[in-house]
Design an enzyme around this catalytic site. Structure first.
Site, short mmCIF file in Angstrom:
data_model
loop_
_atom_site.label_atom_id
_atom_site.label_comp_id
_atom_site.label_asym_id
_atom_site.label_seq_id
_atom_site.Cartn_x
_atom_site.Cartn_y
_atom_site.Cartn_z
CG HIS A 84 -3.69 -5.38 -7.92
ND1 HIS A 84 -5.05 -5.31 -8.06
CD2 HIS A 84 -3.26 -4.11 -7.78
CE1 HIS A 84 -5.43 -4.06 -8.01
NE2 HIS A 84 -4.37 -3.30 -7.82
C1 UD1 Z 1 -0.21 -0.07 -9.06
C2 UD1 Z 1 -0.99 0.98 -8.28
C3 UD1 Z 1 -2.34 0.44 -7.90
C4 UD1 Z 1 -3.07 -0.10 -9.10
C5 UD1 Z 1 -2.20 -1.13 -9.79
C6 UD1 Z 1 -2.88 -1.70 -10.99
C7 UD1 Z 1 0.33 2.49 -6.85
C8 UD1 Z 1 0.65 2.83 -5.45
N1 UD1 Z 1 -0.31 1.35 -7.03
O1 UD1 Z 1 0.04 -1.13 -8.17
O2 UD1 Z 1 -3.11 1.47 -7.32
O3 UD1 Z 1 -4.30 -0.67 -8.69
O4 UD1 Z 1 -0.98 -0.50 -10.16
O5 UD1 Z 1 -2.08 -2.60 -11.68
O6 UD1 Z 1 0.65 3.26 -7.73
N2 UD1 Z 1 5.62 -4.93 -12.26
C9 UD1 Z 1 5.93 -5.64 -13.38
N3 UD1 Z 1 5.63 -5.09 -14.59
C10 UD1 Z 1 5.03 -3.88 -14.72
C11 UD1 Z 1 4.72 -3.16 -13.55
C12 UD1 Z 1 5.03 -3.71 -12.33
O7 UD1 Z 1 6.46 -6.72 -13.32
O8 UD1 Z 1 4.77 -3.44 -15.84
C13 UD1 Z 1 5.94 -5.48 -10.94
C14 UD1 Z 1 6.94 -4.57 -10.24
O9 UD1 Z 1 8.21 -5.02 -10.41
C15 UD1 Z 1 6.50 -4.60 -8.81
C16 UD1 Z 1 5.05 -5.00 -8.85
O10 UD1 Z 1 4.77 -5.47 -10.16
O11 UD1 Z 1 7.20 -5.55 -8.07
C17 UD1 Z 1 4.17 -3.87 -8.45
O12 UD1 Z 1 4.19 -2.80 -9.40
P1 UD1 Z 1 3.80 -1.28 -8.97
O13 UD1 Z 1 3.58 -0.45 -10.16
O14 UD1 Z 1 4.74 -0.81 -7.95
O15 UD1 Z 1 2.45 -1.39 -8.19
P2 UD1 Z 1 1.14 -2.22 -8.49
O16 UD1 Z 1 1.04 -3.26 -7.44
O17 UD1 Z 1 1.04 -2.64 -9.93
#
Ligand code: UD1
Length: 371
Positions: free
Chosen positions: A210
């Protein structure tokens, strides 16, 4: 004393569960309240974890959702401030290194509310990783810093943190692992539920991906998925797909690489499912921070698909091998493990299931000392 505890994203939940329980066990001396920023909002990323880990429903939910780093961090800050004013806690406790961690720490520190950081001092020395920036800044803002491994102390001292603020207590995530291991859901059942009974009969591997550096770059992602496909020809691979990764696989048109019998695609797993998968795996391939530690605690060989780790003890003492994203290096590490040449590893000091208890005692005494 009210302690306002912050969670935001999936890797926070398993760290907070034992901390809330240990703080509560001190009665009115330590009254934890839980705020969920809503950084992760999908049921698969969220609710399953709260239920499986017995975490109380959050007292406050900020529902920030996704956005750019600036937007997400700013939105957490904007919404956290009034919550902090209302609760007026003795301290704010944050865990890990996600955007919610730094956002809430920054709001609290500027209001003169002491910040407690659990999992302090980890350093990858790679500022291209957003989490590294979150880690360095959160530690600078914290009054009480709890480390999971001894490397943390040296890192913090080098950055000018007062020695008296640093406490090596062990790993709260491993508290949760030990408590829940008897309830882990066997991999065979996960495969059967996905319509693939027998998938685990001759051993299996697990893959998670991820990190933006791996999944937001089409060439790197393609290389990693092709490597997974090659491994899948020899060892069946469970691949629970993070929402970010799911989106980029689609966007780059790479899903055909995974459409083969040796790969079992799954939605993000709950905690007990993930534990079951890791426990019996021949090998785990991952770019997660937490999984490097969990596999070390379980004695399961781990290949880390990154060029560095902020958790060096998993390499020095545990079962972890750093492989980056070069297929030749990954496959060599995989071959060594399958040939029985993987690292035996041992469980690091204080990864004994009692880290949260140690934290609660230190927080209690520290608050008394401030009165
Ligand atoms: C975040 C953390 C990372 C952790 C990871 C575990 C930061 C900088 N990063 O990264 O350290 O290892 O979580 O999962 O805080 N999304 C969904 N549903 C959700 C959450 C997110 O679809 O419930 C999608 C969002 O739209 C986005 C992507 O996933 O496009 C990334 O989500 P985000 O929370 O920004 O960062 P992670 O990559 O999950």
């Amino acid at each position: 004393h009210r302690i306002l505890c912050v969670v935001g994203a999936r890797p926070n939940f398993m760290k907070m569960a034992p901390i809330m329980a240990a703080l509560s066990s001190h009665g009115p001396a330590l009254a934890p309240l839980l705020v969920h920023t809503g950084q992760h909002y999908d049921v698969a990323m969220n609710h399953q974890y709260f239920q499986a880990l017995g975490i109380p429903d959050p007292d406050i939910n900020l529902e920030v959702g996704s956005g750019s780093h600036a937007q997400q961090t700013a939105e957490v800050m904007r919404r956290f401030e009034p919550a902090l004013d209302e609760v007026a806690p003795a301290a704010v406790l944050v865990v890990g290194d996600v955007n919610s961690t730094i956002a809430c720490a920054l709001v609290a520190a500027k209001k003169g509310v002491p910040v407690i950081h659990v999992e302090a001092g980890l350093r990858s020395f790679d500022r291209a990783m957003p989490e590294e920036i979150n880690r360095v800044l959160t530690d600078q803002l914290s009054s009480l810093l709890f480390t999971t491994e001894e490397s943390g102390r040296a890192n913090l001292l080098r950055e000018g943190i007062d020695e008296r603020c640093i406490h090596f207590v062990g790993n709260v995530m491993i508290d949760t692992l030990r408590l829940n291991l008897p309830r882990a859901i066997p991999a065979a059942r996960i495969a059967a539920d996905a319509g693939r009974a027998g998938f685990t009969d001759n051993g299996y591997a697990v893959l998670t991906l991820h990190r933006p550096s791996n999944v937001d770059d089409a060439a790197v992602l393609q290389r990693l998925l092709e490597t997974a496909a090659r491994i899948g020809q020899r060892t069946p691979v469970f691949f629970p797909v993070h929402p970010r990764t799911h989106a980029t696989i689609e966007r780059f048109g790479l899903s055909h690489l995974l459409d083969r019998p040796g790969i079992l695609l799954l939605p993000p797993m709950g905690y007990l499912e993930m534990l079951g998968l890791m426990k019996q795996a021949r090998v785990v391939l991952t770019d997660s921070g937490g999984i490097q530690e969990e596999t070390t605690a379980l004695g399961t060989p781990c290949i880390t698909l990154r060029h560095n780790t902020e958790r060096p003890i998993t390499v020095d003492e545990g079962t972890n091998t750093i492989a980056g994203s070069d297929p030749a290096i990954i496959l060599a590490a995989y071959d060594a493990i399958m040939a029985g040449g993987g690292k035996a590893g041992r469980v690091p000091h204080y990864w004994d299931g009692r880290a949260a208890e140690r934290i609660a005692v230190i927080v209690r005494d520290w608050l008394r000392g401030r009165e």
